[in-house]
Design a protein around this motif. Structure first.
Motif, mmCIF file in Angstrom:
data_model
loop_
_atom_site.group_PDB
_atom_site.id
_atom_site.type_symbol
_atom_site.label_atom_id
_atom_site.label_comp_id
_atom_site.label_asym_id
_atom_site.label_seq_id
_atom_site.Cartn_x
_atom_site.Cartn_y
_atom_site.Cartn_z
ATOM 1 N N MET A 1 80.247 24.995 41.190
ATOM 2 C CA MET A 1 79.554 24.706 39.932
ATOM 3 C C MET A 1 78.858 23.359 40.045
ATOM 4 O O MET A 1 79.424 22.395 40.540
ATOM 5 N N ASP A 2 77.620 23.371 39.560
ATOM 6 C CA ASP A 2 76.822 22.160 39.620
ATOM 7 C C ASP A 2 77.099 21.297 38.383
ATOM 8 O O ASP A 2 77.173 21.819 37.275
ATOM 9 N N ARG A 3 77.253 19.986 38.602
ATOM 10 C CA ARG A 3 77.507 19.074 37.491
ATOM 11 C C ARG A 3 76.434 19.187 36.397
ATOM 12 O O ARG A 3 76.717 19.087 35.191
ATOM 13 N N ILE A 6 77.145 21.442 33.401
ATOM 14 C CA ILE A 6 77.980 20.924 32.312
ATOM 15 C C ILE A 6 77.120 20.167 31.301
ATOM 16 O O ILE A 6 77.270 20.323 30.091
ATOM 17 N N THR A 23 78.286 34.166 36.673
ATOM 18 C CA THR A 23 78.743 33.653 37.959
ATOM 19 C C THR A 23 79.036 34.820 38.892
ATOM 20 O O THR A 23 79.767 35.753 38.521
ATOM 21 N N ASP A 24 78.471 34.802 40.086
ATOM 22 C CA ASP A 24 78.797 35.796 41.106
ATOM 23 C C ASP A 24 80.175 35.444 41.662
ATOM 24 O O ASP A 24 80.353 34.361 42.239
ATOM 25 N N LEU A 25 81.158 36.342 41.472
ATOM 26 C CA LEU A 25 82.532 36.019 41.852
ATOM 27 C C LEU A 25 82.735 36.040 43.365
ATOM 28 O O LEU A 25 83.800 35.669 43.856
ATOM 29 N N SER A 27 80.072 34.677 45.652
ATOM 30 C CA SER A 27 79.437 33.478 46.193
ATOM 31 C C SER A 27 79.624 32.240 45.329
ATOM 32 O O SER A 27 79.467 31.110 45.800
ATOM 33 N N GLY A 28 79.931 32.436 44.041
ATOM 34 C CA GLY A 28 80.029 31.307 43.128
ATOM 35 C C GLY A 28 78.688 30.874 42.565
ATOM 36 O O GLY A 28 78.619 29.937 41.774
ATOM 37 N N LYS A 30 75.244 30.869 40.296
ATOM 38 C CA LYS A 30 75.159 31.045 38.846
ATOM 39 C C LYS A 30 73.748 31.288 38.347
ATOM 40 O O LYS A 30 72.773 30.858 38.963
ATOM 41 N N PHE A 73 80.805 37.359 36.483
ATOM 42 C CA PHE A 73 81.531 36.912 35.303
ATOM 43 C C PHE A 73 80.512 36.387 34.296
ATOM 44 O O PHE A 73 79.723 35.481 34.600
ATOM 45 N N HIS A 75 80.134 34.357 31.157
ATOM 46 C CA HIS A 75 80.870 33.381 30.337
ATOM 47 C C HIS A 75 80.030 33.037 29.117
ATOM 48 O O HIS A 75 78.934 32.491 29.237
#
Lengths: 238, 114
Positions: A1-3, A6, A23-25, A27-28, A30, A73, A75
């Motif tokens: 996750m990139d800062r 947030i 989020t691709d579960l 590769s992570g 987004k 995912f 969110h």
């Protein structure tokens, strides 16, 4: 996750914008989904956008599988729930803390100086602006409920005009059936049609035989919750 | 009262805000998110836990039963930078140890904050 994500989420929340982060579960990676369009490093098709819109509406994050077998995912980051109460009356004194416990940011609006005081509403945001101005400034959204409790058309009616022009999810007005019937007449004369007026819950609250201010507040909170969580099941006042 | 409730169960915004603050102060951070639940589970999908390289944590992904395991995995994720998808069920020793007989199963995604 990139800062930076947030910081973007915090800005969206402050601006009361609804966002879904996919989020691709595997590769992570987004993708940011807002207003039905997606931007980011995860490819999303129409089916994912539909699922994201449903997740947002139901306020329920979930994992979905794409046509090509990836798991995403979704969110949901919905704006905060808000309750705007017009009339710093007894029922408001019970309703404000109840709604706070249920997760709402509560604002009580009453231009009559001696009503909306910190003594009577500890910890609640208060304003003595006129209701229509206060409501217009707050930009009610699909996560906002508006309740009028003053019984006074001089205060309630302008608030209602403002509420009916907004995308708020709930409008409730205190008053007997007779009071409500004359309110409906005034709104019709002001140019609102039946569908618009039908958004108003009046008499306000679930029919649970409530008598005391706290019981009436409970009936109102129940109706607001039902409208938020089961919008299709809530009967619209005729 | 509301403030106490927030401390016990901080919102995603608070968890992410703290994670960002940790990062700003030079700490490594990983974020764990509940992405799927089956049966009854203590925390809903979307619940988040932030973990720092100094083993601090804020938020939760369960009633406290799997946080220990997630914190340990988070350290690996911080080291490697590769996200992990974890699955926990009632059969896990950790879950039984605290008496979680809810019959639930949850999936937790752990990623590094970059």
């Amino acid at each position: 996750m990139d800062r930076a994500l947030i910081d973007r989420l915090a800005a969206a929340r402050a601006a009361h914008r609804a966002v879904v982060v996919a989020t691709d579960l595997g590769s992570g990676k987004k993708t940011w989904i807002e207003d039905g369009s997606a931007a980011g490093s995860v490819a999303v098709d129409e089916a994912v956008l539909v699922a994201a819109a449903a997740a947002q509406r139901d306020d329920k994050s979930q994992t979905v599988e794409t046509g090509d077998g990836r798991r995403l995912f979704l969110h949901v980051f919905n704006p905060p729930l808000r309750l705007m109460v017009v009339g710093a009356v007894h029922i408001a004194q019970s309703l404000a803390p109840m709604a706070t416990l249920a997760g709402y940011a509560v604002t009580v609006i009453d231009p009559r100086g001696s009503f909306a005081t910190a003594d009577r509403f500890p910890g609640i945001t208060l304003t003595d602006e006129w209701p229509d101005e206060a409501l217009a400034a707050s930009k009610p959204d699909a996560r906002t409920a508006i309740v009028t409790l003053t019984h006074d058309p001089k205060l309630d009616d302008p608030a209602l005009h403002s509420a009916l022009r907004s995308g708020c999810f709930y409008i409730g007005c205190l008053g007997s059936r007779r009071t409500h019937a004359s309110r409906v007449e005034r709104l019709k004369q002001a140019g609102f049609d039946d569908a618009e007026i039908g958004r108003i819950h009046g008499p306000i609250g679930l029919d649970i035989g409530a008598r005391s201010p706290a019981e009436i507040a409970l009936a109102i909170m129940g109706e607001i919750t039902a409208t938020l969580r089961r919008p299709q099941a809530t009967t619209v006042a005729a | 009262m509301a403030a106490d409730a927030e401390k016990l169960m901080p919102s995603s915004e608070e968890v992410l805000g703290r994670a960002a603050a940790w990062q700003s102060s030079g700490k490594d951070v990983a974020i764990a998110t509940v992405v799927n639940t089956w049966g009854s589970s203590p925390r809903p999908v979307g619940s988040q836990l932030a973990v720092s390289g100094a083993q601090e944590m804020i938020g939760s992904v369960s009633g406290g039963c799997i946080e220990g395991a997630v914190v340990a995995e988070a350290q690996e994720v911080i080291r490697s930078g590769a996200p992990r998808l974890l699955e926990f069920g009632v059969a896990d020793a950790d879950a039984w140890a605290v008496g979680l007989a809810c019959g639930g199963r949850i999936e937790v995604f752990v990623e590094r904050l970059d």
